[in-house]
Design a protein around this motif. Structure first.
Motif, PDB file in Angstrom:
ATOM      1  N   THR A 106       0.849  -1.210  -0.065  1.00  0.00           N
ATOM      2  CA  THR A 106      -0.083  -0.162  -0.151  1.00  0.00           C
ATOM      3  C   THR A 106       0.867   1.171   0.193  1.00  0.00           C
ATOM      4  O   THR A 106       0.553   2.073  -0.671  1.00  0.00           O
ATOM      5  CB  THR A 106      -1.058  -0.029   1.200  1.00  0.00           C
ATOM      6  N   THR A 107       2.072   1.161   0.643  1.00  0.00           N
ATOM      7  CA  THR A 107       2.965   2.512   0.808  1.00  0.00           C
ATOM      8  C   THR A 107       3.383   2.658  -0.650  1.00  0.00           C
ATOM      9  O   THR A 107       3.264   3.804  -1.292  1.00  0.00           O
ATOM     10  CB  THR A 107       4.102   2.223   1.681  1.00  0.00           C
ATOM     11  N   GLY A 108       3.923   1.765  -1.251  1.00  0.00           N
ATOM     12  CA  GLY A 108       4.358   1.943  -2.686  1.00  0.00           C
ATOM     13  C   GLY A 108       3.597   2.359  -3.520  1.00  0.00           C
ATOM     14  O   GLY A 108       3.744   3.320  -4.365  1.00  0.00           O
ATOM     15  N   VAL A 109       2.310   1.838  -3.491  1.00  0.00           N
ATOM     16  CA  VAL A 109       1.329   2.027  -4.614  1.00  0.00           C
ATOM     17  C   VAL A 109       0.739   3.441  -4.610  1.00  0.00           C
ATOM     18  O   VAL A 109       0.608   4.172  -5.390  1.00  0.00           O
ATOM     19  CB  VAL A 109       0.010   0.933  -4.643  1.00  0.00           C
ATOM     20  N   VAL A 110       0.296   3.736  -3.093  1.00  0.00           N
ATOM     21  CA  VAL A 110      -0.299   5.011  -2.863  1.00  0.00           C
ATOM     22  C   VAL A 110       0.871   6.094  -3.226  1.00  0.00           C
ATOM     23  O   VAL A 110       0.326   7.089  -3.894  1.00  0.00           O
ATOM     24  CB  VAL A 110      -0.668   5.116  -1.572  1.00  0.00           C
ATOM     25  N   TYR A 111       2.106   5.959  -2.866  1.00  0.00           N
ATOM     26  CA  TYR A 111       3.008   6.979  -3.157  1.00  0.00           C
ATOM     27  C   TYR A 111       3.057   7.331  -4.670  1.00  0.00           C
ATOM     28  O   TYR A 111       3.187   8.315  -5.164  1.00  0.00           O
ATOM     29  CB  TYR A 111       4.262   6.545  -2.421  1.00  0.00           C
ATOM     30  N   VAL A 112       3.438   6.184  -5.319  1.00  0.00           N
ATOM     31  CA  VAL A 112       3.280   6.379  -6.831  1.00  0.00           C
ATOM     32  C   VAL A 112       2.263   7.340  -7.487  1.00  0.00           C
ATOM     33  O   VAL A 112       2.246   7.863  -8.336  1.00  0.00           O
ATOM     34  CB  VAL A 112       3.745   5.086  -7.578  1.00  0.00           C
ATOM     35  N   ILE A 113       0.937   6.863  -6.891  1.00  0.00           N
ATOM     36  CA  ILE A 113      -0.254   7.362  -7.406  1.00  0.00           C
ATOM     37  C   ILE A 113      -0.236   8.793  -7.066  1.00  0.00           C
ATOM     38  O   ILE A 113      -0.329   9.634  -7.867  1.00  0.00           O
ATOM     39  CB  ILE A 113      -1.457   6.471  -6.882  1.00  0.00           C
ATOM     40  N   THR A 115       2.277  11.067  -6.206  1.00  0.00           N
ATOM     41  CA  THR A 115       3.354  11.986  -6.976  1.00  0.00           C
ATOM     42  C   THR A 115       3.178  11.632  -8.352  1.00  0.00           C
ATOM     43  O   THR A 115       3.980  12.047  -9.022  1.00  0.00           O
ATOM     44  CB  THR A 115       4.452  11.336  -6.345  1.00  0.00           C
ATOM     45  N   ALA A 116       2.151  11.118  -8.708  1.00  0.00           N
ATOM     46  CA  ALA A 116       2.043  10.727 -10.374  1.00  0.00           C
ATOM     47  C   ALA A 116       2.983  10.131 -11.047  1.00  0.00           C
ATOM     48  O   ALA A 116       3.502  10.591 -11.993  1.00  0.00           O
ATOM     49  CB  ALA A 116       1.683  12.233 -11.183  1.00  0.00           C
ATOM     50  N   GLY A 117       3.687   9.171 -10.395  1.00  0.00           N
ATOM     51  CA  GLY A 117       4.840   8.510 -10.823  1.00  0.00           C
ATOM     52  C   GLY A 117       6.135   8.905 -10.543  1.00  0.00           C
ATOM     53  O   GLY A 117       7.153   8.295 -10.899  1.00  0.00           O
ATOM     54  N   GLY A 118       6.254   9.879  -9.685  1.00  0.00           N
ATOM     55  CA  GLY A 118       7.375  10.474  -9.406  1.00  0.00           C
ATOM     56  C   GLY A 118       8.291   9.629  -8.762  1.00  0.00           C
ATOM     57  O   GLY A 118       9.444   9.623  -8.404  1.00  0.00           O
ATOM     58  N   GLY A 119       7.657   8.551  -7.562  1.00  0.00           N
ATOM     59  CA  GLY A 119       8.346   7.705  -6.829  1.00  0.00           C
ATOM     60  C   GLY A 119       8.347   6.434  -7.395  1.00  0.00           C
ATOM     61  O   GLY A 119       8.371   5.404  -6.597  1.00  0.00           O
ATOM     62  N   ILE A 120       8.593   6.134  -8.709  1.00  0.00           N
ATOM     63  CA  ILE A 120       8.215   4.937  -9.045  1.00  0.00           C
ATOM     64  C   ILE A 120       9.090   3.970  -8.818  1.00  0.00           C
ATOM     65  O   ILE A 120       9.055   2.762  -8.622  1.00  0.00           O
ATOM     66  CB  ILE A 120       7.928   4.881 -10.722  1.00  0.00           C
ATOM     67  N   LEU A 121      10.518   4.343  -8.816  1.00  0.00           N
ATOM     68  CA  LEU A 121      11.695   3.255  -8.472  1.00  0.00           C
ATOM     69  C   LEU A 121      11.337   2.850  -7.043  1.00  0.00           C
ATOM     70  O   LEU A 121      11.351   1.714  -6.709  1.00  0.00           O
ATOM     71  CB  LEU A 121      12.979   3.805  -8.507  1.00  0.00           C
ATOM     72  N   SER A 122      11.228   3.561  -5.847  1.00  0.00           N
ATOM     73  CA  SER A 122      10.975   3.156  -4.637  1.00  0.00           C
ATOM     74  C   SER A 122       9.775   2.598  -4.452  1.00  0.00           C
ATOM     75  O   SER A 122       9.689   1.584  -3.740  1.00  0.00           O
ATOM     76  CB  SER A 122      11.090   4.510  -3.683  1.00  0.00           C
ATOM     77  N   GLY A 123       8.705   2.971  -5.333  1.00  0.00           N
ATOM     78  CA  GLY A 123       7.420   2.282  -5.224  1.00  0.00           C
ATOM     79  C   GLY A 123       7.358   0.915  -5.549  1.00  0.00           C
ATOM     80  O   GLY A 123       6.833   0.006  -5.043  1.00  0.00           O
ATOM     81  N   ILE A 124       8.246   0.526  -6.793  1.00  0.00           N
ATOM     82  CA  ILE A 124       8.375  -0.653  -7.358  1.00  0.00           C
ATOM     83  C   ILE A 124       9.097  -1.605  -6.161  1.00  0.00           C
ATOM     84  O   ILE A 124       8.689  -2.703  -5.936  1.00  0.00           O
ATOM     85  CB  ILE A 124       9.068  -0.762  -8.453  1.00  0.00           C
ATOM     86  N   LEU A 125      10.227  -1.054  -5.681  1.00  0.00           N
ATOM     87  CA  LEU A 125      10.853  -1.782  -4.657  1.00  0.00           C
ATOM     88  C   LEU A 125      10.054  -1.957  -3.402  1.00  0.00           C
ATOM     89  O   LEU A 125       9.988  -3.288  -3.112  1.00  0.00           O
ATOM     90  CB  LEU A 125      12.066  -1.055  -3.984  1.00  0.00           C
ATOM     91  N   TYR A 126       9.217  -1.322  -3.068  1.00  0.00           N
ATOM     92  CA  TYR A 126       8.586  -1.643  -1.845  1.00  0.00           C
ATOM     93  C   TYR A 126       7.233  -2.741  -2.240  1.00  0.00           C
ATOM     94  O   TYR A 126       6.940  -3.485  -1.581  1.00  0.00           O
ATOM     95  CB  TYR A 126       7.719  -0.373  -1.321  1.00  0.00           C
TER      96      TYR A 126
END
Length: 144
Positions: A106-113, A115-126
């Motif tokens: 949930t943290t990874g997906v919500v953050y990516v959404i 930030t409109a894809g801004g934290g995609i790398l960290s979101g994918i790792l989470y």
């Protein structure tokens, strides 16, 4: 069962979130020093190859008040890091891997959404760490 892969992915994801904090702090500094940046761009117009209309566009960009995007880019990664640490603590001793997986995902997906894809790398790792938490089951010992 050791959860080294989940810990590693969580730590690397948290490091990427620290980079997001640095970018957010830079954005926040730029929001608070608009006049200095404008004067700097006007003084170095030849170096940047900016026209007066480009400077006006940049000024409008910095005048956008979207609930202080710089502040959001500082607060959100801090929350993501805290939630990642909570998930890693839940993984300690393999006590609550399902809860840790849900937190990671949930943290990874919500953050990516948000930030409109801004934290995609960290979101994918989470996200990968969360999937590993949910998919890996402890070995059952069969006694005969």
């Amino acid at each position: 069962m050791k959860r080294i892969a989940e810990y590693t992915l969580g730590i690397i994801g948290a490091v990427f979130y620290v980079f997001s904090i640095a970018i957010g702090a830079l954005r926040l500094w730029m929001e608070n020093n608009k006049d200095y940046l404008k004067d700097y761009m006007i003084d170095n117009q030849d170096e940047f190859q900016l026209t007066p209309s480009d400077i006006d566009i940049l000024e409008e960009f910095f005048n956008l008040n979207l609930a202080s995007p710089g502040m959001l880019l500082v607060i959100m990664p801090i929350l993501a890091i805290i939630l990642g640490i909570v998930a890693m603590v839940l993984l300690k001793g393999n006590k609550h891997p399902v809860a840790a997986g849900v937190i990671f995902i949930t943290t990874g997906v919500v953050y990516v959404i948000l930030t409109a894809g801004g934290g995609i790398l960290s979101g994918i790792l989470y996200l990968i760490a969360g999937i590993l938490c949910l998919a890996r089951k402890p070995k059952t010992i069969i006694e005969e």
